[in-house]
Design an enzyme around this catalytic site. Structure first.
Site, short mmCIF file in Angstrom:
data_model
loop_
_atom_site.label_atom_id
_atom_site.label_comp_id
_atom_site.label_asym_id
_atom_site.label_seq_id
_atom_site.Cartn_x
_atom_site.Cartn_y
_atom_site.Cartn_z
N HIS A 159 -12.03 -1.30 -7.06
CA HIS A 159 -11.53 -2.58 -7.59
C HIS A 159 -11.28 -3.43 -6.35
O HIS A 159 -10.50 -3.02 -5.47
CB HIS A 159 -10.26 -2.36 -8.42
CG HIS A 159 -9.63 -3.59 -9.00
ND1 HIS A 159 -9.32 -3.71 -10.36
CD2 HIS A 159 -9.24 -4.75 -8.44
CE1 HIS A 159 -8.77 -4.88 -10.59
NE2 HIS A 159 -8.69 -5.54 -9.43
N HIS A 190 -11.17 -7.28 -13.12
CA HIS A 190 -11.86 -6.19 -12.43
C HIS A 190 -13.15 -6.69 -11.78
O HIS A 190 -14.08 -7.11 -12.47
CB HIS A 190 -12.18 -5.05 -13.39
CG HIS A 190 -12.82 -3.89 -12.69
ND1 HIS A 190 -12.08 -2.90 -12.07
CD2 HIS A 190 -14.12 -3.60 -12.45
CE1 HIS A 190 -12.91 -2.05 -11.49
NE2 HIS A 190 -14.15 -2.45 -11.71
N ASP A 210 0.84 -1.19 0.00
CA ASP A 210 0.00 0.00 0.00
C ASP A 210 0.88 1.24 0.00
O ASP A 210 1.90 1.31 0.69
CB ASP A 210 -0.92 -0.01 1.23
CG ASP A 210 -2.08 0.96 1.09
OD1 ASP A 210 -3.22 0.51 0.94
OD2 ASP A 210 -1.83 2.20 1.10
N THR A 240 -12.15 3.65 -1.40
CA THR A 240 -11.72 4.75 -2.28
C THR A 240 -11.32 4.27 -3.66
O THR A 240 -11.27 5.07 -4.59
CB THR A 240 -10.54 5.52 -1.65
OG1 THR A 240 -9.45 4.62 -1.43
CG2 THR A 240 -10.95 6.17 -0.34
N HIS A 286 -10.21 -5.29 -3.30
CA HIS A 286 -8.87 -5.46 -2.73
C HIS A 286 -8.99 -5.84 -1.27
O HIS A 286 -9.92 -5.43 -0.58
CB HIS A 286 -8.02 -4.20 -2.89
CG HIS A 286 -8.66 -2.93 -2.42
ND1 HIS A 286 -9.61 -2.26 -3.15
CD2 HIS A 286 -8.49 -2.21 -1.28
CE1 HIS A 286 -10.00 -1.18 -2.49
NE2 HIS A 286 -9.34 -1.13 -1.34
P1 5GP Z 1 -9.70 1.59 0.24
O1 5GP Z 1 -9.69 2.98 0.83
O2 5GP Z 1 -10.43 1.58 -1.09
O3 5GP Z 1 -10.14 0.52 1.16
O4 5GP Z 1 -8.18 1.25 -0.05
C1 5GP Z 1 -7.46 1.78 -1.11
C2 5GP Z 1 -6.01 1.71 -0.72
O5 5GP Z 1 -5.26 1.93 -1.90
C3 5GP Z 1 -5.58 2.79 0.28
O6 5GP Z 1 -5.06 2.16 1.44
C4 5GP Z 1 -4.53 3.60 -0.48
O7 5GP Z 1 -3.45 3.99 0.34
C5 5GP Z 1 -4.10 2.63 -1.56
N1 5GP Z 1 -3.64 3.28 -2.79
C6 5GP Z 1 -4.25 4.31 -3.44
N2 5GP Z 1 -3.57 4.63 -4.55
C7 5GP Z 1 -2.50 3.79 -4.60
C8 5GP Z 1 -1.41 3.62 -5.53
O8 5GP Z 1 -1.30 4.33 -6.53
N3 5GP Z 1 -0.50 2.66 -5.25
C9 5GP Z 1 -0.61 1.86 -4.15
N4 5GP Z 1 0.36 0.96 -3.98
N5 5GP Z 1 -1.61 1.98 -3.26
C10 5GP Z 1 -2.56 2.93 -3.48
ZN ZN Z 2 -10.06 -2.51 -11.90
#
Ligand code: 5GP
Ligand code: ZN
Length: 111
Positions: free
Chosen positions: A95, A46, A30, A92, A97
């Site tokens: 996709h 996806h 991350d 955020t 994860h």
């Molecule tokens: P969510 O908020 O959707 O649960 O998690 C998305 C995660 O993706 C966040 O923890 C954020 O730090 C990570 N993230 C966002 N953009 C990028 C990126 O460009 N590269 C990487 N490695 N992680 C990302």
């Molecule tokens: Zn995707």
């Protein structure tokens, strides 16, 4: 999928620090770690989020968890798996994860 950040990471258009890759699953660090170990495990195909898992696509979700089990062997003391789905959960990136967090005692708000 066009305009999906994690699809672009799968395609290599956006760089990432990969920790595991096979034909179906990618795991990478991350960019804003919430714990000493913070890995994202994603299906290469996806899927928008946990609400979009179906009998047709769930095999890759099982593969994700097989990878999580393997990665988890190197995370001393245990780990947490989190998948945020939708705005109220704080998703955020649309996709699917799985956050894998560990390396220190975790508080309840992590990821
Ligand atoms: P969510 O908020 O959707 O649960 O998690 C998305 C995660 O993706 C966040 O923890 C954020 O730090 C990570 N993230 C966002 N953009 C990028 C990126 O460009 N590269 C990487 N490695 N992680 C990302
Ligand atoms: Zn995707």
């Amino acid at each position: 999928m066009a305009d999906c950040l994690f699809c672009k990471i799968v395609e290599g258009i956006i760089p990432s620090q990969k920790v595991y890759e096979d034909d179906f699953v990618l795991a990478f660090k991350d960019i804003a770690p919430q714990a000493p170990t913070h890995i994202l495990v994603i299906p290469k195909t996806h899927i928008s989020g946990a609400a979009d898992i179906t009998p047709e696509n769930s095999a890759v979700v099982a593969r994700c968890f097989e990878v999580i089990a393997q990665l988890g062997k190197d995370i001393e003391g245990g780990f947490r798996v989190v998948s945020n789905c939708g705005g109220n959960a704080g998703q955020t990136v649309p996709h699917l994860h799985f956050h894998v967090l560990g390396g220190a005692p975790l508080n309840l708000t992590m990821a």
